[in-house]
Motif scaffolding. Structure first.
Motif, PDB file in Angstrom:
ATOM      1  N   GLY A  80       0.320   3.070  -9.539  1.00 42.53           N
ATOM      2  CA  GLY A  80      -0.988   3.760  -9.086  1.00 42.53           C
ATOM      3  C   GLY A  80      -2.106   3.545  -9.976  1.00 42.53           C
ATOM      4  N   SER A  84      -5.643   1.450  -9.737  1.00 44.59           N
ATOM      5  CA  SER A  84      -7.012   1.998  -9.730  1.00 44.59           C
ATOM      6  C   SER A  84      -7.745   1.306 -10.623  1.00 44.59           C
ATOM      7  N   THR A  88      -9.912  -0.606  -5.291  1.00 46.53           N
ATOM      8  CA  THR A  88      -8.953   0.051  -4.120  1.00 46.53           C
ATOM      9  C   THR A  88      -9.319   1.573  -4.026  1.00 46.53           C
ATOM     10  N   LEU A  90      -7.958   4.001  -4.945  1.00 50.90           N
ATOM     11  CA  LEU A  90      -7.258   4.615  -6.011  1.00 50.90           C
ATOM     12  C   LEU A  90      -8.027   4.690  -7.159  1.00 50.90           C
ATOM     13  N   ARG A  91      -9.233   3.706  -6.960  1.00 46.97           N
ATOM     14  CA  ARG A  91     -10.269   3.867  -8.006  1.00 46.97           C
ATOM     15  C   ARG A  91     -10.803   5.042  -8.612  1.00 46.97           C
ATOM     16  N   GLN A  92     -11.130   5.961  -7.558  1.00 47.75           N
ATOM     17  CA  GLN A  92     -11.522   7.241  -7.797  1.00 47.75           C
ATOM     18  C   GLN A  92     -10.512   8.305  -8.646  1.00 47.75           C
ATOM     19  N   HIS A  93      -9.291   8.037  -8.569  1.00 42.87           N
ATOM     20  CA  HIS A  93      -8.251   8.521  -9.299  1.00 42.87           C
ATOM     21  C   HIS A  93      -7.704   8.027 -10.373  1.00 42.87           C
ATOM     22  N   ARG A  94      -8.506   7.090 -11.219  1.00 39.46           N
ATOM     23  CA  ARG A  94      -8.224   6.558 -12.296  1.00 39.46           C
ATOM     24  C   ARG A  94      -7.774   7.346 -13.350  1.00 39.46           C
ATOM     25  N   LEU A  97      -4.642   9.694 -12.880  1.00 39.37           N
ATOM     26  CA  LEU A  97      -3.425   8.576 -12.989  1.00 39.37           C
ATOM     27  C   LEU A  97      -3.002   8.206 -14.279  1.00 39.37           C
TER      28      LEU A  97
END
Length: 248
Positions: A80, A84, A88, A90-94, A97
């Protein structure tokens, strides 16, 4: 007055660092050995050994398969985080993560060098349990002919307690999920600890040390990477005499 929505929920870092550090100091000053032995004696039968030493469930399921499940969680976290780094969703959750990967990696990798430094033998290696080693307090000098031991702190327990990182990752955005993660992490760590104690692989205090190390590690990484103080907006007084707070 309002704080930005990205601010973290209040957390007493001084208290939650001080408590585990105080407990560590207490265990260094007061040898938990007698209590450890009393607990381990519950799972030891003279002439037969520890009741869980050759248990298929404790060794193959609770030790090997359960640890592999935690490894899968770690691999998914790494995957993940790598995603990120790309454009994608998921980049806002880099950052969360990245925190999860770092905290879990530190929690599980810290155990190996500590084992090498401490040279503490496993219960099944001690004379009172059929072995040939003497039990000595953690900081005491060991006999010159003692064999190197690798049983402090508890390694398998770190697989469960490393999931404390999930609690800190979720606490600011999803409090309910964070509480569930905390319960799961503590429960898994406790079950793993009990299983290895039943096998004679560790004393219970070995696993308590692991919990304290993993808590402090996860908390430190959370403070460093995720925690955000609330920003108080500047005050202005307008013509109506009322104090207003400008958005920051």
């Amino acid at each position: 007055m309002s704080a930005p929505s990205s601010a973290s929920r209040p957390f007493n870092f001084r208290l939650w660092f001080a408590l585990p550090l105080a407990l560590m100091a207490l265990m260094l000053l007061v040898d938990p050995g007698p209590l450890d032995v009393a607990i381990s004696n519950l799972f030891y039968e003279p002439g037969l050994g520890f009741v869980g030493r050759h248990s298929f469930f404790l060794e193959d399921i609770l030790h090997d398969r359960a640890k592999q499940a935690v490894i899968v969680i770690g691999v998914l976290a790494i995957g993940g985080f790598l995603l990120s780094l790309l454009p994608t969703p998921l980049r806002q959750h880099r950052r969360p993560l990245g925190y999860l990967v770092l905290a879990m990696a530190l929690c599980t990798s810290l155990v190996t060098p500590l084992k090498a430094l401490s040279n503490v033998p496993c219960p099944w290696s001690l004379q009172q349990y059929g072995g040939d080693q003497q039990h000595t307090p953690l900081l005491s000098e060991r006999p010159a002919d003692a064999k190197p031991g690798r049983c402090w702190p508890g390694g398998h327990a770190s697989a469960g307690f490393s999931l404390l990182a999930l609690f800190f990752m979720l606490r600011d955005r999803r409090p309910r999920a964070a509480r569930a993660a905390l319960i799961i992490a503590l429960s898994l760590g406790a079950v793993f600890s009990l299983g290895r104690t039943m096998q004679g692989a560790h004393f219970m205090s070995h696993n308590l040390w692991t919990l304290l190390f993993d808590w402090c590690t996860s908390l430190f990484c959370y403070r460093l990477l995720l925690y955000r103080h609330a920003v108080i907006a500047p005050q202005t007084i307008k013509n109506d005499g009322v104090v207003h707070y400008e958005p920051s």
